[in-house]
Design a protein around this motif. Structure first.
Motif, short mmCIF file in Angstrom:
data_model
loop_
_atom_site.label_atom_id
_atom_site.label_comp_id
_atom_site.label_asym_id
_atom_site.label_seq_id
_atom_site.Cartn_x
_atom_site.Cartn_y
_atom_site.Cartn_z
N LYS A 93 56.55 58.75 15.47
CA LYS A 93 57.61 57.78 15.16
C LYS A 93 59.00 58.36 15.38
N TYR A 94 59.12 59.70 15.23
CA TYR A 94 60.41 60.33 15.45
C TYR A 94 60.49 60.98 16.83
N ASN A 95 59.52 60.61 17.70
CA ASN A 95 59.55 61.02 19.11
C ASN A 95 59.61 62.54 19.27
N ILE A 96 58.82 63.24 18.46
CA ILE A 96 58.78 64.70 18.53
C ILE A 96 57.57 65.11 19.36
N SER A 97 57.82 65.83 20.45
CA SER A 97 56.75 66.21 21.37
C SER A 97 56.25 67.64 21.14
N GLN A 98 56.97 68.44 20.35
CA GLN A 98 56.56 69.82 20.10
C GLN A 98 55.24 69.86 19.33
N PRO A 99 54.42 70.91 19.55
CA PRO A 99 53.11 71.00 18.90
C PRO A 99 53.18 70.92 17.37
N ASN A 100 54.14 71.61 16.77
CA ASN A 100 54.28 71.55 15.31
C ASN A 100 55.41 70.59 14.96
N ALA A 101 55.07 69.31 14.94
CA ALA A 101 56.09 68.28 14.73
C ALA A 101 56.74 68.39 13.36
N LEU A 102 55.96 68.76 12.34
CA LEU A 102 56.51 68.87 10.99
C LEU A 102 57.60 69.93 10.94
N LYS A 103 57.32 71.11 11.50
CA LYS A 103 58.31 72.18 11.51
C LYS A 103 59.56 71.77 12.29
N THR A 104 59.36 71.10 13.42
CA THR A 104 60.49 70.66 14.24
C THR A 104 61.36 69.66 13.46
N PHE A 105 60.73 68.71 12.81
CA PHE A 105 61.47 67.72 12.02
C PHE A 105 62.28 68.40 10.92
N LEU A 106 61.67 69.36 10.23
CA LEU A 106 62.32 70.00 9.09
C LEU A 106 63.51 70.86 9.50
N ASP A 107 63.57 71.25 10.78
CA ASP A 107 64.72 72.04 11.23
C ASP A 107 66.00 71.22 11.19
N ASN A 108 65.89 69.90 11.31
CA ASN A 108 67.08 69.03 11.24
C ASN A 108 66.67 67.60 10.92
N PRO A 109 66.14 67.36 9.72
CA PRO A 109 65.60 66.02 9.40
C PRO A 109 66.62 64.90 9.45
N ALA B 184 52.29 62.80 3.81
CA ALA B 184 52.90 61.58 4.36
C ALA B 184 53.25 61.75 5.84
N PHE B 185 53.75 62.93 6.19
CA PHE B 185 54.16 63.18 7.57
C PHE B 185 52.97 63.03 8.52
N GLN B 186 51.81 63.56 8.10
CA GLN B 186 50.62 63.46 8.94
C GLN B 186 50.03 62.05 8.86
N TYR B 187 49.93 61.52 7.66
CA TYR B 187 49.25 60.24 7.43
C TYR B 187 49.94 59.09 8.16
N TYR B 188 51.28 59.08 8.13
CA TYR B 188 52.03 57.99 8.75
C TYR B 188 52.45 58.30 10.19
N GLY B 189 52.07 59.47 10.69
CA GLY B 189 52.37 59.79 12.08
C GLY B 189 53.85 59.89 12.37
N PHE B 190 54.59 60.57 11.50
CA PHE B 190 56.04 60.66 11.70
C PHE B 190 56.41 61.42 12.97
N GLY B 191 55.54 62.35 13.41
CA GLY B 191 55.83 63.08 14.64
C GLY B 191 56.01 62.12 15.80
N SER C 179 42.55 68.29 8.98
CA SER C 179 43.68 67.38 9.15
C SER C 179 44.88 67.77 8.28
N VAL C 180 44.75 68.87 7.54
CA VAL C 180 45.84 69.34 6.69
C VAL C 180 46.61 70.43 7.43
N ARG C 181 47.92 70.27 7.56
CA ARG C 181 48.74 71.23 8.28
C ARG C 181 49.28 72.31 7.34
N HIS C 182 49.22 73.56 7.78
CA HIS C 182 49.71 74.66 6.96
C HIS C 182 51.23 74.60 6.83
#
Length: 254
Positions: free
Chosen positions: A30-46, A21-28, A130-133
């Motif tokens: 939508k949540y204005n995350i500029s870091q390369p690994n947006a998923l990891k950044t989001f999970l640090d403080n969702p 969902a994070f990749q499919y809906y482009g949450f990186g 397109s699948v993130r580890h």
């Protein structure tokens, strides 16, 4: 709906579900995350991102969201368990995406269907690039953030195997027969099931989110006019529209 209606839904491992969902809906984005690994950044403080930018569809306890529930009302284990008990009273079959063939055999028995009624091709899957580890640490944070979904999934994963154990002992052989039948259909219909871009017939091309590569099917020349083959590879939106047209024709509605 009639009193004998069989209600069916499906759940998926929340870790895989959230990554997808994070990749499919482009949450990186939508949540204005500029870091390369947006998923990891989001999970640090969702919670901070949700508080600042708002909760997005499927950004928190997506399984419960699809069943009509708000994460804000699922904060305690007692409430979650009570909600799951309520869902138990509604659904006759809850399939598990991670054990799809087994789930389909359970559905087949619940609806008194034949094996050909539950054959399938895997539609709308992402290309591997397109699948993130997801690391073990990230998986733990996903489960923590989606605690209600984890409880829901664990419950219905156990329920699936419990219900399967009540079927005739030949159900495992039915699973193998389903896999064989799927392979037969794939060999008869499909030239490639990892095709992308212009290789795929535009009428059989699913939605392609920005930056995500979705696999499509290329039918064999001999199968292009085969109704079964075309329907097996048709994405969910055009397939649903075709079902709607069929129902409207029964009612003589233009």
């Amino acid at each position: 709906m009639p009193n004998d209606t069989v209600y069916v839904t499906i759940v998926r491992n929340p870790v895989d579900m959230f990554e997808s969902a994070f990749q499919y809906y482009g949450f990186g984005t939508k949540y204005n995350i500029s870091q390369p690994n947006a998923l990891k950044t989001f999970l640090d403080n969702p919670s901070s991102y949700v508080k600042k930018f708002g909760e997005r569809r499927h950004s928190h306890n997506a399984l419960f969201y699809d069943l009509g529930y708000d994460s804000e009302n699922l904060t305690s284990e007692q409430t979650i368990k009570s909600t799951i008990r309520h869902l138990d009273q509604i659904f006759s079959v809850v399939m598990v995406a991670d054990h799809f063939e087994e789930s389909l055999i359970l559905l087949k028995h619940a609806l008194c269907w034949d094996l050909d009624d539950v054959t399938f091709f895997k539609i709308n899957s992402r290309n591997e690039k397109s699948v993130r580890h997801v690391t073990t640490e990230m998986a733990g944070k996903i489960r923590q953030w989606n605690k209600a979904d984890v409880m829901l999934f664990d419950h219905y994963n156990k329920t699936l195997w419990s219900q399967l154990s009540l079927l005739p002992k030949t159900w495992r052989k039915e699973v193998e027969k389903l896999k064989e039948r799927n392979l037969q259909l794939r060999n008869a219909c499909v030239r490639s099931d990892r095709a992308t871009g212009n290789e795929v017939d535009k009428t059989l091309r699913g939605f392609q989110p920005k930056g995500i590569s979705i696999n499509g099917f290329v039918l064999k020349d001999a199968a292009k006019d085969n109704v079964t083959c075309r329907r097996m590879v048709t994405p969910e939106v055009p397939f649903t529209k075709e079902l709607q047209r069929m129902e409207l024709r029964k009612l003589n509605v233009n």
